[in-house]
Design an enzyme around this catalytic site. Structure first.
Site, PDB file in Angstrom:
ATOM      1  N   TYR A 149     -31.751  81.093  -1.210  1.00  0.00           N
ATOM      2  CA  TYR A 149     -30.974  82.319  -1.009  1.00  0.00           C
ATOM      3  C   TYR A 149     -30.012  82.143   0.163  1.00  0.00           C
ATOM      4  CZ  TYR A 149     -30.237  87.385  -1.385  1.00  0.00           C
ATOM      5  OH  TYR A 149     -29.700  88.645  -1.590  1.00  0.00           O
ATOM      6  N   TYR A 189     -22.393  87.216  -5.453  1.00  0.00           N
ATOM      7  CA  TYR A 189     -23.531  87.842  -4.802  1.00  0.00           C
ATOM      8  C   TYR A 189     -24.068  88.924  -5.723  1.00  0.00           C
ATOM      9  CZ  TYR A 189     -26.244  90.441  -1.312  1.00  0.00           C
ATOM     10  OH  TYR A 189     -27.255  91.084  -0.618  1.00  0.00           O
TER      11      TYR A 189
END
Length: 398
Positions: A302, A352
């Site tokens: 991440y 995102y």
């Protein structure tokens, strides 16, 4: 313990599979509602799996997703929904909806679960802008923000910057090391037609020349704001064998909330140079899967902000504490490296979508259909947002 005997225990390892994958384009202005985005991705995932929409009996998403499962169920024509859940903590949720879906399938609660995330977090509003209206909503979390927002800690970049500065002090990492993370994922994005930054690689010099957002974070250390949606279908491994796509086995799934945890600050901790919640996730994933770091061919780490990529590598044992900077200096995370990271371009380069697009890349790598395919992939690690209660997955082939 053999994999067969392990899967017969109470673990969910090896009992559920991702069998369908769908995604919209990723943009800065989708031009349609989040509900429409969610439906597009979900229908695409069902077609990919070869499953009729009426067979869906479960849903799982994030608590911050604005698309209710009951409306997707109505539009799909799915009459009887037996399982639905939502996971809090923003990007920390990412892998957890897949975990909850796997648990539902493994226990027989549901047979066909849709996991989704849909967002217009560029065109409709600026996610993480620092303007949240907390004063009008005095719930616990919002009151808690009142202790540090008056001192200028308003945005996720400011909160992560605090962690990053301490990590740099403890272990000698530099802004250039963070830049090496950004350069590598933008290199992958440059060859991914679905990435927002397709055809737009960057150099380390360009990273270093990008403007400060909140020291030590530069613009190119920060993820995008994106519009788009991703969905996937989870069902049992047994059923998956008869469907259209190669099953992607959920070999391990975990959530983690560690001692002294708060959202993005964790001021009660004595040390903020690590990510103990991700360490907790890591221990569970290795135990469930009976795998080790050497069994992972590629990882989706991440990358909402580059500094948090480094301690994640350490928490999972790919390197020792403080040595992630040496790992990225050697290029082991980049194209052709020992552990290529975020081969889709990550949240810095592709989009995102709160980590859901990263799980999709893990699926593609196991299927062998990724645009930047790593050779001989058997196991992929996927992590969720850091600085908050978090989650993770290990996906692999049978």
């Amino acid at each position: 313990m053999s994999n067969q005997s392990h899967t017969q225990s109470n673990s969910i390892s090896g009992r559920a599979a991702i069998v369908g994958l769908g995604a919209t384009e990723f943009s800065k202005n989708s031009g349609r509602t989040e509900l429409k985005l969610a439906m597009e991705a979900t229908l695409q995932a069902l077609r990919d799996a070869g499953i009729d929409p009426s067979e869906v009996d479960g849903f799982c998403s994030y608590s911050v997703d604005k698309v209710p499962e009951y409306e997707i169920a109505r539009l799909l024509g799915a009459p009887d929904i037996k399982f639905f859940s939502q996971i809090p903590h923003g990007g920390g949720a990412a892998c957890a909806p897949v975990m909850h879906a796997a648990m539902a399938v493994a226990t027989g609660i549901a047979k066909t679960v849709v996991v989704y995330r849909a967002m217009n977090e560029r065109s409709w509003y600026r996610f993480g802008s620092g303007s949240y209206g907390f004063g009008a909503t005095p719930f616990f979390e919002n009151v808690n923000y009142g202790w540090y927002m008056p001192h200028g800690l308003h945005t996720p970049a400011a909160w992560v910057g605090m962690f990053a500065r301490r990590y740099m002090h403890e272990y000698g990492a530099t802004s250039e090391d963070f830049g090496r993370v950004s350069v590598a994922v933008r290199d992958f994005a440059a060859t991914n037609p679905n990435a927002f930054f397709y055809g737009k690689p960057i150099t380390l010099e360009e990273h270093q020349a990008s403007r400060w957002i909140c020291e030590p974070l530069r613009l190119l250390d920060c993820c995008q704001e994106s519009d788009g949606a991703v969905a996937m279908i989870i069902t049992s491994v047994e059923r998956a064998r008869d469907l259209k796509q190669k099953p992607v086995i959920i070999k391990a799934a975990a959530q983690g909330l560690a001692d002294g945890q708060q959202i993005m600050t964790s001021f009660y901790r004595n040390d903020i140079a690590g990510l103990p919640e991700m360490g907790l996730v890591a221990r569970q994933l290795w135990e469930q899967s009976r795998l080790t770091p050497s069994d992972i061919q590629t990882a989706v780490i991440y990358d909402h902000f580059t500094p948090f990529v480094l301690p994640q590598l350490e928490e999972f044992g790919f390197v020792k504490r403080g040595e992630a900077k040496d790992f990225v200096r050697a290029g082991h995370h980049a194209r052709g490296g020992l552990l290529p990271i975020n081969t889709h371009g990550g949240q810095l380069g592709e989009a995102y979508i709160h980590g859901m697009n990263g799980i999709a890349e893990g699926v593609r790598q196991v299927r062998g259909s990724a645009v930047n395919q790593v050779p001989d992939v058997h196991n992929v690690l996927v992590t969720a947002g850091t600085g908050v209660p978090t989650s993770g997955l290990i996906l692999g082939n049978a």
